[in-house]
Design an enzyme around this catalytic site. Structure first.
Site, PDB file in Angstrom:
ATOM      1  N   ASP A 166     -22.829 -37.187  -9.906  1.00  0.00           N
ATOM      2  CA  ASP A 166     -22.441 -37.109 -11.493  1.00  0.00           C
ATOM      3  C   ASP A 166     -23.473 -37.847 -12.076  1.00  0.00           C
ATOM      4  O   ASP A 166     -23.633 -37.688 -13.396  1.00  0.00           O
ATOM      5  CB  ASP A 166     -21.228 -37.838 -11.913  1.00  0.00           C
ATOM      6  CG  ASP A 166     -20.158 -37.163 -12.490  1.00  0.00           C
ATOM      7  OD1 ASP A 166     -20.110 -35.885 -12.384  1.00  0.00           O
ATOM      8  OD2 ASP A 166     -19.369 -37.622 -13.261  1.00  0.00           O
ATOM      9  N   ASP A 224      -6.944 -42.913  -9.952  1.00  0.00           N
ATOM     10  CA  ASP A 224      -6.354 -42.819  -8.679  1.00  0.00           C
ATOM     11  C   ASP A 224      -5.066 -43.147  -8.848  1.00  0.00           C
ATOM     12  O   ASP A 224      -4.181 -42.537  -8.290  1.00  0.00           O
ATOM     13  CB  ASP A 224      -7.169 -43.948  -7.629  1.00  0.00           C
ATOM     14  CG  ASP A 224      -7.342 -45.071  -8.399  1.00  0.00           C
ATOM     15  OD1 ASP A 224      -6.818 -45.335  -9.394  1.00  0.00           O
ATOM     16  OD2 ASP A 224      -8.031 -45.929  -7.621  1.00  0.00           O
TER      17      ASP A 224
END
Length: 782
Positions: free
Chosen positions: A193, A496
């Site tokens: 990223d 998450d």
């Protein structure tokens, strides 16, 4: 899929209703001669087809209910009665308040105790049905042949080559590529990223080194399959091992030189294909604004190791970035990997792994298969979660980074219900779980993004690469269900926990797999400010879950049942513990200086109630730690860090969340620094707190340390001077407990001279603020 294939054979989906690959009679029957050759080849790839396995004679796993369950339930009843008695006392005192000040003090304590009572009650969800599991991977191959193992995709995310050194990420990838698993069934995807050519170069080097490392691991049956871990440990090495180490060290030097220079020099580019890849970084390419880059570094259909075995697929992915498009942080990166992998390999199982956590057990996929391959397992299994464990933690775990409670004790309790939450790493997902609920799949916007699609083209095919680039574009998710109904869920920095929560609300369940030898090991932060910064970011993400359209206390309870709803509510509302901890860290101590008592006297029956509530909560927590193998010192440091995080990380995170909610502030994702400083490492190994930088996160801690120390000393003077000894005893005990917990802060303020001491600026600011609070309190009680 061609019409002829559709009319002849309907593929079996990899789905929890069909939990294991087995030879299917459809593959054993003659194929129609009218089928094209390419489609006949596709049908021969059994790893993408699943049928139920016959009952297994040898067990693949066992479940044991913990014997302390009955004691937990009895204690729940007794402690609840004590909480109700305390709340009754607060209500009675509030009604009988004669002044505005006494009313405010009682109300503050009542609100604080209500929050503590709710959080304690919610935490009991983890104690009602805790279980231990054990796996028997040695029995797996008695029932299933390796050629029938399902294909496995691996997702690794990295974001900054300077905070997350490329060689660390390379070691993570190599350890996973070297699993005791058919290499032709493994595909590793690396999401960069940060869009860095340095990371791509490191993985080009890793692809070359893999041809030596993987056969070396296989031939010597190594347990440590991260090269850095293996070569830094004491081994009696053969001449071949020395040669492999020389190749590895040479690779480290080249990667290190490139990272230090900040660019890939021409001397390191040896092939036209490599030059073409790095040419993409020329021009206006920046980490925040650049096109998609997908580079197939290894292709298992063509690339072989030095012994002639095929190598796993290795694919580098840097999604398109644009300053005008939202990127959704790590959840967005994972969704790009999910789509790209569905296009290129579409393995029925995939693993998400943090870039700084390497494999510590090459048989981990087999342990996972012990559950997925068992026909007795509930058919709604969505993922198998392994705990986060860390190497390099000092003897007493100074910063509480072992996460015994969050990483092991709570997941065992969740496992007895509908399974643990997703913790972001060490998680094996069934791909189908990210594409709908157990009974219905969400229709894909394009046919190629179907999780049960048959792969019929090589991963380097121009059509496949073009489509992979398309689904990795920053505008692809516009006007579709990605991030909301499909894939990893958006809406929280704690992507998450939120994703696992939403999957379980949709009907999926999970399993906690906690083998004796850690499946994965990572590097724990050794810098105090990094620990607190992680906690602040997590606090913001958890509050985003609590205030989402799907709050656990209502939506979660309705979808999963009361205990699961309470368990997720405990996580989502965890940051509000900053309110009672802040009240108890400041209010009783401030009024103690004025000789005002807020707790019952020693001779009152209520004194015993307070004593029972404190000792009961701490005692239960301590016993759980000890029974799960922790020491007293580790437990002490963990409870100290809970107090510190509540005062600092959670307070700042809660404040920033509310400011963000009304549009006055925005929060971003800060990558934790994985680079280790030698001096910091030395202090950490000695159990010394690392302050060093002047962070606002240290201010409330220093204030609390100063106020509690002064109040404890002043209270001692009042008691020995003949004041209300019985009425002030509990306040003195509270201040004394905080003083003992905060000894590292006093040490950092006054006793240390090293670079990790408390910055003078923070000490001055905290002292002035503490003085202002004392002055205000004295004025009120005049």
């Amino acid at each position: 899929m061609a019409p002829a294939l559709n009319s002849w054979y309907k593929p079996l989906k990899f789905h929890p209703y069909c939990p294991l690959i087995q030879r299917n009679s459809a593959f054993d029957c003659p194929l129609p001669s009218s089928l094209p050759t390419q489609e006949m080849e596709v049908l021969s790839r059994r790893e993408h087809y699943i049928t139920p396995l016959a009952p297994i004679d040898t067990p693949l796993h066992t479940v044991e209910r913990l014997p302390r369950t009955a004691v937990n339930r009895v204690f729940l009843v007794v402690y609840t009665c004590a909480i109700l008695a305390l709340l009754y006392r607060h209500a009675q005192t509030l009604i009988n308040s004669t002044t505005l000040v006494s009313f405010f003090i009682t109300l503050s304590l009542l609100v604080s105790d209500l929050i503590l009572a709710f959080m304690w009650g919610a935490s009991q969800a983890f104690r009602m049905y805790p279980i231990h599991r054990k796996q028997f991977p040695e029995n797996l191959k008695k029932n299933v042949t390796e050629q029938d193992f399902p294909a496995l995709d691996v997702f690794i995310c990295t974001a900054d080559p300077y905070k997350e050194p490329p060689m660390s990420v390379v070691n993570t990838a190599l350890s996973l590529m070297a699993y005791d698993y058919p290499t032709e069934k493994i595909s590793v995807y690396v999401s960069d990223d940060g869009g860095s050519a340095l990371t791509l170069f490191a993985f080009m080097e890793a692809a070359k080194f893999a041809s030596y490392w993987l056969p070396f691991c296989r031939e010597n049956n190594l347990m440590d399959r991260s090269p850095d871990i293996y070569f830094s440990s004491a081994h009696s090495w053969s001449s071949k091992a020395h040669k492999i180490k020389e190749i590895y060290e040479s690779m480290k030097v080249r990667v290190g030189n490139v990272v230090n220079r900040g660019e890939v020099s021409e001397i390191y580019i040896t092939k036209d294909q490599e030059r073409e890849a790095f040419d993409k970084w020329r021009g206006a390419f920046t980490p925040q604004d650049h096109p998609t880059v997908i580079q197939v570094l290894l292709d298992n259909s063509t690339d072989k190791d030095i012994t002639g075995h095929c190598l796993p697929n290795l694919i580098y992915v840097s999604r398109q970035k644009s300053k005008t498009s939202p990127h959704h942080f790590k959840a967005g990166a994972l969704n790009v990997l999910l789509r790209v992998s569905t296009i290129m390999t579409n393995a029925p199982i995939f693993l998400t792994q943090d870039c700084d956590m390497h494999s510590n057990d090459p048989q981990t996929p087999l342990r996972m298969l012990c559950y997925i391959c068992d026909p007795a397992i509930e058919r709604t299994l969505g993922f198998v979660q392994f705990p986060q464990r860390f190497r390099g933690i000092n003897r007493d775990d100074t910063y509480g980074c072992e996460y015994k409670r969050l990483g092991e004790i709570h997941p065992m309790g969740f496992d007895g219900l509908r399974g643990p939450c997703y913790c972001g790493t060490g998680t094996f997902f069934l791909r189908q779980a990210l594409f709908g609920d157990p009974s219905t799949s969400v229709k894909s916007e394009i046919l190629e993004l179907s999780p049960d699609r048959i792969m019929n083209k090589p991963i380097k095919s121009p059509d496949i690469l073009a489509l992979a680039h398309h689904v990795a574009s920053c505008n692809y998710e516009n006007q579709n269900k990605w991030g909301y109904k499909v894939g990893f869920r958006y809406g929280s920095l704690a992507e998450d926990i939120y994703t696992g929560y939403r999957l379980q609300c949709d009907g999926w369940r999970s399993i906690f797999c906690n083998p004796k030898r850690a499946a994965f090991l990572g590097n724990a932060p050794i810098n105090f400010v990094d620990v607190l910064s992680q906690g602040k970011r997590g606090a913001i993400g958890l509050l985003e879950i609590a205030s989402s359209k799907y709050p656990p206390i209502t939506f979660g309870t309705k979808s999963m049942g009361l205990l699961m709803g309470l368990g997720y509510s405990y996580y989502a509302l965890w940051p509000i513990l900053s309110i009672p901890v802040t009240v108890y860290a400041f209010l009783p101590q401030l009024v103690l200086v004025s000789g005002v008592s807020v707790f019952p006297e020693v001779t009152e029956p209520w004194f015993l109630l307070y004593l029972f509530l404190v000792l009961g909560a701490y005692g239960q927590d301590f016993l759980e730690y000890v029974l799960e193998g922790a020491t007293f010192r580790k437990w002490w440091n963990a409870q100290r860090m809970w107090m510190i995080a509540s005062l600092s990380s959670f307070s700042f995170g809660t404040a920033e969340y509310f400011l963000k909610s009304i549009g006055l502030s925005t929060c971003g994702f800060n990558v934790t620094n994985k680079v280790v400083d030698d001096e910091q490492n030395k202090r950490y190994s000695q159990g010394i707190f690392e302050f060093g930088v002047p962070s606002p996160l240290f201010v409330p801690l220093t204030m609390a340390a100063i106020i509690n120390l002064f109040s404890f000393i002043w209270g001692t003077i009042l008691v020995f001077g003949g004041s209300n000894e019985e009425g002030l005893l509990l306040q003195m005990l509270l201040a004394g407990c905080i003083v003992v917990n905060f000894f590292p802060i006093y040490e950092a303020i006054a006793l240390r001279k090293d670079k990790g001491k408390m910055p003078t600026k923070i000490t001055i600011i905290a002292t002035l603020l503490a003085g202002a609070l004392y002055t205000a309190t004295s004025f009120i009680f005049k």
